[in-house]
Design a protein around this motif. Structure first.
Motif, short mmCIF file in Angstrom:
data_model
loop_
_atom_site.label_atom_id
_atom_site.label_comp_id
_atom_site.label_asym_id
_atom_site.label_seq_id
_atom_site.Cartn_x
_atom_site.Cartn_y
_atom_site.Cartn_z
N GLN A 192 1.19 -0.79 -4.04
CA GLN A 192 1.66 -2.17 -4.21
C GLN A 192 2.61 -2.90 -3.37
O GLN A 192 3.38 -2.23 -2.93
N GLU A 193 2.22 -4.07 -3.11
CA GLU A 193 2.90 -4.86 -2.37
C GLU A 193 4.28 -5.29 -2.95
O GLU A 193 4.32 -5.63 -4.41
N GLN A 194 5.42 -5.13 -2.16
CA GLN A 194 6.51 -5.47 -2.79
C GLN A 194 6.73 -6.98 -3.31
O GLN A 194 6.15 -7.66 -2.72
N ASN A 195 7.24 -7.21 -4.46
CA ASN A 195 7.55 -8.66 -4.97
C ASN A 195 6.27 -9.43 -4.94
O ASN A 195 6.12 -10.57 -4.92
N SER A 196 5.19 -8.39 -5.63
CA SER A 196 3.79 -8.99 -6.04
C SER A 196 3.07 -8.11 -6.82
O SER A 196 3.53 -6.83 -6.99
N PHE A 197 2.22 -8.67 -7.38
CA PHE A 197 1.17 -8.00 -8.26
C PHE A 197 -0.02 -7.39 -7.61
O PHE A 197 -0.82 -6.79 -8.11
N LYS A 198 0.08 -7.72 -6.26
CA LYS A 198 -1.04 -7.18 -5.21
C LYS A 198 -1.06 -5.70 -5.21
O LYS A 198 -0.03 -4.94 -4.87
N LEU A 199 -2.25 -5.04 -5.62
CA LEU A 199 -2.44 -3.63 -5.73
C LEU A 199 -3.68 -3.41 -4.72
O LEU A 199 -4.40 -4.07 -4.62
N THR A 200 -3.58 -2.15 -3.92
CA THR A 200 -4.60 -1.86 -3.33
C THR A 200 -4.96 -0.30 -3.38
O THR A 200 -3.78 0.60 -3.43
N ILE A 201 -6.09 0.12 -3.39
CA ILE A 201 -6.53 1.22 -3.65
C ILE A 201 -7.14 1.86 -2.40
O ILE A 201 -8.15 1.23 -1.87
N LYS A 202 -6.61 3.01 -2.12
CA LYS A 202 -7.10 3.46 -0.63
C LYS A 202 -7.63 4.82 -0.78
O LYS A 202 -6.93 5.71 -1.32
N PRO A 203 -8.75 4.98 -0.39
CA PRO A 203 -9.17 6.58 -0.07
C PRO A 203 -8.44 7.14 1.13
O PRO A 203 -8.51 6.31 2.10
N VAL A 204 -8.12 8.54 1.18
CA VAL A 204 -7.48 9.05 2.41
C VAL A 204 -8.22 10.37 2.28
O VAL A 204 -8.42 11.10 1.63
#
Length: 159
Positions: A114-126
């Protein structure tokens, strides 16, 4: 949507790993005195790497990246073109890390950031590889260009 998420995750991980490679190589430091935490799970490896990178401890973060990924020339070129992802790491927090699959010495993990101070979520495969009993993060581009990682490609394709 998954394709966009996958592409964003691929870029962020590749850029993060590139930064680590260049900083380790560019600083001329051997990392003397730094020791990798032994016995970490796949999730622990990613969290430790992320925390070190987020706090600008790149030599420490590099201890959790595979030797093959540290020496990947395309990764270095990407960094040199200004595509680093460093600010994204510094301004993000990991919400969850979950191992999705493992086959032999390879594991696929999904990280939700999650980006700080935001609702932006990113899902990443590693993708990770176990070497001498320890898990190491593999550069995302390398997974898809090196035939050695065919099993890992298959694991990540199922995410």
């Amino acid at each position: 949507m998954w394709k966009m998420i996958k592409n964003n995750m691929k870029k962020l991980l590749a850029m993060s790993l590139l930064l680590v490679v260049l900083l380790v190589a560019g600083c001329g430091s051997s990392g003397a005195g730094l020791q990798r935490i032994a016995g970490l799970t796949t999730e622990g490896t990613i969290k430790t790497f992320f925390d070190a990178a987020k706090n600008n401890r790149m030599n420490e973060a590099s201890l959790y990246v595979s030797a093959a990924s540290k020496n990947n020339i395309p990764t270095v070129l990407k960094f040199m073109t200004g595509q680093t992802g460093v600010e994204e790491i510094k301004n993000s927090n990991i919400l969850s890390i979950k191992q999705i699959a493992q086959q032999g010495n390879y594991a696929a993990v999904v990280v939700t950031i999650q980006e700080q101070n935001s609702f932006k979520l990113t899902i990443k495969p590693v993708g990770l590889e176990k070497t001498n009993g320890e898990w190491y993060i593999i550069d995302f581009d390398q997974i898809y260009t090196d035939a050695k990682y065919k099993v890992l490609q298959q694991l990540l394709a199922n995410i």
